[in-house]
Design an enzyme around this catalytic site. Sequence first.
Site, short mmCIF file in Angstrom:
data_model
loop_
_atom_site.label_atom_id
_atom_site.label_comp_id
_atom_site.label_asym_id
_atom_site.label_seq_id
_atom_site.Cartn_x
_atom_site.Cartn_y
_atom_site.Cartn_z
N LYS A 200 1.01 -1.25 0.19
CA LYS A 200 -0.10 0.03 -0.05
C LYS A 200 0.85 1.22 0.09
O LYS A 200 1.73 1.24 0.81
CB LYS A 200 -0.89 0.08 1.21
N LYS A 254 -2.14 -1.37 -3.71
CA LYS A 254 -2.84 -0.40 -3.71
C LYS A 254 -2.04 0.84 -3.68
O LYS A 254 -1.18 1.06 -2.85
CB LYS A 254 -3.79 -0.25 -2.33
#
Length: 330
Positions: A200, A254
């Site tokens: 992420k 992400k």
Amino acid sequence: MSSFPATRLRRTRASAWSRALHRETILTPADLIWPLFVTEGQGVEDPIGSLPGVSRWSVDGIAARAREAVALGIPCLALFPNTPADLRSEDGKEALNPDNLMCRAIKAIRDACGDDIGVLTDVALDPYTSHGQDGLIDARGYVLNDATVDVLVGQSLNQAAAGADVIAPSDMMDGRIGAIRDALEQGGHVNVQIMSYAAKYASAFYGPFRDAVGSRGLLKGDKKTYQMDPANAEEALREVELDLAEGADSVMVKPGLPYLDIVRRVKEAFEVPVFAYQVSGEYAMIEHAAAAGAGDRDTLVLETLLAFKRAGCSGVLTYHAAHAARLLNG
């Protein structure tokens, strides 16, 4: 391989039936996870200004969306709470409340749909803290790793007890996957999956999401001391390797489209289920581009989702899930 004219690659593209027969990547509603935002109240649909077409729903509305998802063939929902300001605190203790918004939404989905749909729950403290960070902070504002992990373990057990199928830690603390896995095993939740936000990034694409969960105006500083540097790829592979070793069942990259190279590298290196989150900023860009006449919305939605599958994703978290499913169902 023979050369032109014996080989003409356009031969197989000349008709629709042939294009369908030779298509290498298939996108179906079963590839989609639908993120939903939960808010307090009854009969509430609260549109989010920076996410056109997306709303916060009260718990009864979440149950209705779950029934809609089942009808569309979407296999899983991802839940994110918009915790009221008076329940946010420095230590994020509302995350441990068995009657918090997340837990009530999980139970409402179970009552509405039974086991016909999966429920994925976000594990991080930013929807619960008064300072908007994903964990506990010290006097300097630095997010404390180990103390935060202790709270994340309690949060995970709270959600599992409410009926969550997939725990998805999005906080990026070191060591939290192993701690959560151990706690789930010891707590009897042996079949609860962990989908780790393993790679992420500290991205500029999260702005509308922070509006949706009410943390943008609260956030002091940034999240660069725990979310990844967008310049780094090798580090993503290390993060994934560690989370898999600690017990993650699947991993997530992400944001999505700007990081398809990471998706491909993770898939090729580990051959495990890889998911991507088409985040709020990506969704908003498509909506604004379509509104400006820069492209056809339906085509943009399906083409971008197909790109995730082509890159190696097992599935995609996307706010376009319901719309895409309707298009795919024809």
